[in-house]
Design a protein around this motif. Structure first.
Motif, short mmCIF file in Angstrom:
data_model
loop_
_atom_site.label_atom_id
_atom_site.label_comp_id
_atom_site.label_asym_id
_atom_site.label_seq_id
_atom_site.Cartn_x
_atom_site.Cartn_y
_atom_site.Cartn_z
N GLU A 554 0.83 -1.20 0.00
CA GLU A 554 0.00 0.00 0.00
C GLU A 554 0.87 1.26 0.00
O GLU A 554 2.01 1.25 0.47
CB GLU A 554 -0.91 0.01 1.22
CG GLU A 554 -1.92 -1.13 1.24
CD GLU A 554 -2.83 -1.04 2.45
OE1 GLU A 554 -2.61 -0.12 3.27
OE2 GLU A 554 -3.72 -1.89 2.57
N ILE A 555 0.32 2.31 -0.55
CA ILE A 555 1.03 3.59 -0.58
C ILE A 555 1.15 4.13 0.84
O ILE A 555 0.17 4.19 1.58
CB ILE A 555 0.29 4.59 -1.48
CG1 ILE A 555 0.21 4.06 -2.91
CG2 ILE A 555 0.97 5.95 -1.46
CD1 ILE A 555 -0.57 4.94 -3.85
N THR A 556 2.37 4.50 1.23
CA THR A 556 2.59 5.01 2.57
C THR A 556 2.12 6.46 2.68
O THR A 556 1.86 7.14 1.68
CB THR A 556 4.08 4.93 2.92
OG1 THR A 556 4.82 5.76 2.03
CG2 THR A 556 4.59 3.49 2.80
N LYS A 557 2.03 6.92 3.92
CA LYS A 557 1.62 8.31 4.14
C LYS A 557 2.64 9.29 3.57
O LYS A 557 2.28 10.36 3.06
CB LYS A 557 1.43 8.55 5.64
CG LYS A 557 0.25 7.80 6.25
CD LYS A 557 0.08 8.14 7.72
CE LYS A 557 -1.13 7.42 8.30
NZ LYS A 557 -1.31 7.73 9.75
N CYS A 562 3.94 13.28 -0.55
CA CYS A 562 4.91 13.77 -1.55
C CYS A 562 4.49 13.50 -2.99
O CYS A 562 5.32 13.61 -3.90
CB CYS A 562 6.27 13.13 -1.29
SG CYS A 562 6.98 13.51 0.33
N GLN A 563 3.22 13.11 -3.19
CA GLN A 563 2.81 12.79 -4.56
C GLN A 563 2.96 13.98 -5.49
O GLN A 563 3.45 13.85 -6.62
CB GLN A 563 1.36 12.29 -4.56
CG GLN A 563 1.24 10.80 -4.28
CD GLN A 563 -0.16 10.28 -4.56
OE1 GLN A 563 -0.99 11.00 -5.09
NE2 GLN A 563 -0.41 9.04 -4.20
N GLU A 564 2.54 15.15 -5.05
CA GLU A 564 2.66 16.34 -5.90
C GLU A 564 4.12 16.65 -6.18
O GLU A 564 4.49 17.05 -7.29
CB GLU A 564 1.98 17.53 -5.22
CG GLU A 564 0.47 17.38 -5.08
CD GLU A 564 -0.21 17.32 -6.44
OE1 GLU A 564 0.30 17.93 -7.40
OE2 GLU A 564 -1.26 16.64 -6.54
N ARG A 567 5.56 14.24 -8.74
CA ARG A 567 5.08 14.52 -10.10
C ARG A 567 5.56 15.87 -10.63
O ARG A 567 5.23 16.23 -11.75
CB ARG A 567 3.55 14.47 -10.12
CG ARG A 567 2.96 13.07 -9.99
CD ARG A 567 1.51 13.06 -10.43
NE ARG A 567 0.69 13.89 -9.57
CZ ARG A 567 -0.04 13.43 -8.55
NH1 ARG A 567 -0.03 12.14 -8.28
NH2 ARG A 567 -0.78 14.24 -7.82
N SER A 568 6.29 16.60 -9.82
CA SER A 568 6.66 17.96 -10.24
C SER A 568 7.67 17.91 -11.39
O SER A 568 8.50 17.01 -11.48
CB SER A 568 7.27 18.72 -9.05
OG SER A 568 8.53 18.17 -8.73
N LYS A 569 7.59 18.89 -12.27
CA LYS A 569 8.49 18.96 -13.41
C LYS A 569 9.91 19.36 -12.98
O LYS A 569 10.87 19.10 -13.70
CB LYS A 569 7.95 19.96 -14.42
CG LYS A 569 6.59 19.54 -14.96
CD LYS A 569 6.00 20.59 -15.86
CE LYS A 569 4.62 20.16 -16.35
NZ LYS A 569 4.00 21.19 -17.20
N LEU A 570 10.00 19.98 -11.80
CA LEU A 570 11.32 20.36 -11.31
C LEU A 570 12.17 19.12 -11.05
O LEU A 570 13.34 19.05 -11.45
CB LEU A 570 11.18 21.19 -10.03
CG LEU A 570 12.48 21.56 -9.32
CD1 LEU A 570 13.34 22.42 -10.24
CD2 LEU A 570 12.18 22.29 -8.02
N LEU A 571 11.59 18.11 -10.37
CA LEU A 571 12.35 16.89 -10.08
C LEU A 571 12.62 16.09 -11.35
O LEU A 571 13.58 15.33 -11.41
CB LEU A 571 11.59 16.02 -9.07
CG LEU A 571 11.56 16.54 -7.63
CD1 LEU A 571 10.85 15.53 -6.74
CD2 LEU A 571 12.97 16.76 -7.10
N GLN A 572 11.76 16.22 -12.34
CA GLN A 572 11.96 15.45 -13.56
C GLN A 572 13.23 15.88 -14.31
O GLN A 572 13.78 15.10 -15.08
CB GLN A 572 10.75 15.60 -14.48
CG GLN A 572 9.50 14.94 -13.93
CD GLN A 572 8.31 15.13 -14.84
OE1 GLN A 572 8.49 15.50 -16.01
NE2 GLN A 572 7.12 14.90 -14.34
#
Length: 651
Positions: A554-557, A562-564, A567-572
């Motif tokens: 399961e997805i942790t808290k 940190c989902q947003e 998905r941020s373009k900065l980290l990509q």
């Protein structure tokens, strides 16, 4: 016999005599010593009547009137235990079955007195479980003790301080399960080995669960009930309470996993024996072969396959038990059980009339197959019938749902209920011919929808029995089917008038209506054959466990938080280090960087095709990542770092 009846009455916790006996003073040691003297003398003289009476006295004394706190009392207890064991282990020709039964009841009643320590009780239970098959007295004592423990577990199903005492350790549970598996295999084997008359007598005695099976059922129900049915205390939201409940739930899940693993392993062995017996019966030339194959399903229900497995499969579908740990541990056994049940169900189905009509004899089938064209042969091989061929799986709504008021209705009575059958194009209502109300304004209103704001279909009220209004609304309570479009119908009934003194119950009977999704009711009384139903249940659970394994943890808290950010373009566009053969290398990006210096937030960012291609030769320094001014301003606000100020140099 009066003392025996007193003991039986005292066994019930709901009777006043139990509280009365529990408040009496404990018996003194010299009185119990006198009872032992009488028992010894009766045993020497062979007086069975006195022996039985003293055994019943032992049961009452051990249960209510004795407390072995002093050394003298413990000596008397040891003496009593030796006398009881002397009677229990006596040869069958020297002791009757009634006395042996009373001895077992006496030992079971004084179990905590005769064996005060947990280790002593475990040693006793291990003895009766391992040696019970070779000694009738130990076997009967085992049955009495396990039956008593099973009843205590059922009475304390939702937890108490005595749970650990009634729930035996894993080693003893393993011994009990081995006995249950052996009993189940022997019972199934008898379908092939016993004579015709003995087989008919066998059918008349099942399904009767043995004491070992009853205890396993009680343990399983106890664990599952505490895991599924008990809800946390909403009023106590303290951290210590939540932590305690979490630990308790984890312990219960661990116990359920251990028990489920053992039960599924035992069922695997029983199903293997069932498949062997089924194959042997099909290939045999016994005169009553068809009757034995039909009775085999009834016999199977009396084994652990019928008493333990269905409850376990249903409970494992509960969300509290749909965990990755459960799926990972139970999946191999579930797959094996699915294979065994489906294969055995297909074997039994080949002997049923339905299957015989769908398939021809082997000789005709081989002749027809020889005449088929190659393409037709391939199609024929693909259409091999399975265990569900020719069976109609009953829909849960086929029998209909009954909606009714109390009978008779009372003053100011209101009733409202909604029936929803998913997928139905229309619903058919059939009313009971006894429907009636005192006045025509004491009426039932039917709506085609989920509430009373939906479209009104019809309304009925009154009676034609000569009481109250002596009339009915419209054409009266319907005698034919009432059709309602859609998959939902709402019933609203209100008793507005007060009952008159001369109005009988039949004029205020209320209403009863059966809702079905089809015009003609289906015959669903028989349902599916047991093994087919079991195979479907196992298949559904296996598919559910496969889905859990496929989805993974399961997805942790932290991941949700940190989902947003992920998905941020900065980290990509960040340069990541790569680990290969235990060595962490610099980021594999050549210089100058092919990445853009700024990010266009309105367009989806993608890496260039050569961004992950390592450069030839040595690595260069990574370029500085230039962030847009807006992001830099936000970062300075969050970090509290001001923009550096440049001072002009003074010459």
């Amino acid at each position: 016999m009066c003392i025996h009846q007193l003991n039986l009455l005292a066994a019930s916790n709901n009777l006043p005599i139990t509280n009365f006996l529990g408040k009496q003073h404990p018996i003194e040691a010299h009185h119990l010593s006198s009872i032992c003297d009488i028992m010894e003398k009766a045993m020497v003289n062979g007086d069975t009547c006195i022996i039985r009476c003293i055994l019943v006295v032992f049961q009452v004394v051990f249960k209510f009137f004795f407390s072995p706190q002093t050394e003298r009392n413990r000596d008397i207890v040891r003496r009593s235990g030796l006398l009881l064991w002397q009677l229990l282990m006596a040869p069958r020709d020297q002791i009757c079955s009634e006395i042996q039964k009373e001895v077992c009841l006496a030992i079971s009643s004084g179990l905590n007195i005769l064996y005060p320590g947990e280790a002593e009780i475990n040693n006793l239970l291990k003895l009766v479980l391992t040696e019970g098959e070779r000694n009738s007295g130990l076997s009967q004592l085992r049955d009495v003790i396990l039956t008593n423990l099973a009843e205590q577990l059922q009475n304390n199903r939702f937890g108490s301080e005595d749970d650990e005492h009634y729930r035996l350790n894993d080693e003893l549970l393993h011994y009990i399960l081995k006995i249950v598996v052996r009993e189940s295999c022997v019972l199934i084997t008898k379908c092939q080995t016993v004579s015709k008359d003995d087989f008919q007598r066998l059918l008349s005695t099942v399904p009767a669960a043995s004491s070992c099976l009853r205890y396993l059922m009680a343990v399983q129900n106890h664990l599952l009930s505490n895991t599924i049915l008990i809800k946390p205390d909403e009023n106590d939201d303290s951290d210590s309470s939540l932590q305690g409940e979490t630990l308790k739930v984890q312990e219960l899940k661990t116990s359920i996993l251990s028990l489920a693993t053992q039960i599924l392993t035992g069922c695997d062995e029983v199903l293997e024996m069932l498949q062997q017996v089924t194959t042997a019966l099909i290939n045999s030339d016994i005169s009553d072969r068809e009757q034995r194959l039909k009775g085999l399903e009834q016999i199977t229900k009396a084994t652990m396959l019928g008493h333990l497995l269905p409850v376990l499969l249903t409970s494992l579908m509960h969300p509290n038990l749909q965990t990755l740990t459960m799926a990972d541990a139970l999946m191999p056994q579930l797959v094996q059980l699915v294979l065994y049940t489906s294969q055995t169900a297909l074997l039994l189905k080949t002997q049923s009339p339905v299957f015989s009509e769908l398939t021809s004899s082997p000789s005709c089938a081989s002749e027809q197959k020889g005449k088929l064209l190659p393409d037709e042969r391939m199609l024929e091989e693909k259409e091999e019938p399975g265990f569900l061929t020719g069976l109609k799986i009953p829909a849960p709504w086929a029998a209909g749902k009954t909606v009714e008021t109390v009978h008779p209705v009372r003053d100011n009575y209101k009733f409202k209920e909604t029936v929803h059958i998913p997928g139905a194009r229309c619903l058919y209502l059939r009313f009971d011919n006894r429907c009636s109300s005192q006045y025509d304004y004491d009426k039932l209103v039917i709506y085609a929808g989920p509430n009373t704001n939906s479209r009104k279909v019809a309304e009925y009220g009154g009676n034609t029995l000569g009481y109250g209004s002596r009339s009915v609304l419209g054409t009266g309570w319907p005698k034919d089917l009432v059709k309602v479009e859609g998959d939902t119908v709402t019933f609203s009934f209100e008793m507005r008038s007060g009952r008159e003194h001369n109005t009988p119950d039949k004029a205020m009977w209320g209403f009863a209506c059966t809702v079905r999704a089809q015009e003609s009711s289906e015959d669903v009384s028989g349902g599916l054959p047991f093994l087919v139903d079991l195979a479907l249940g196992l298949s559904v659970l296996a598919c559910s466990m496969l889905r859990i394994l496929y989805n993974g943890p399961e997805i942790t808290k932290d991941e949700e938080t940190c989902q947003e950010l992920l998905r941020s373009k900065l980290l990509q566009r960040c340069q990541w280090q790569v680990e290969a053969n235990g060595v962490i290398s610099p980021a594999l990006t050549p210089s100058p960087s092919p990445l853009p210096l700024t990010i266009d937030e309105d367009r989806e960012f993608t890496y260039p095709s050569d961004v992950l291609v390592p450069p030839v030769g040595h690595y260069f320094d990574l370029p500085r990542i230039r962030l847009p001014p807006g992001i830099m301003i936000k970062l300075r606000e969050i970090s509290g770092r001001a923009r550096p100020q440049f001072r002009p140099s003074i010459k």
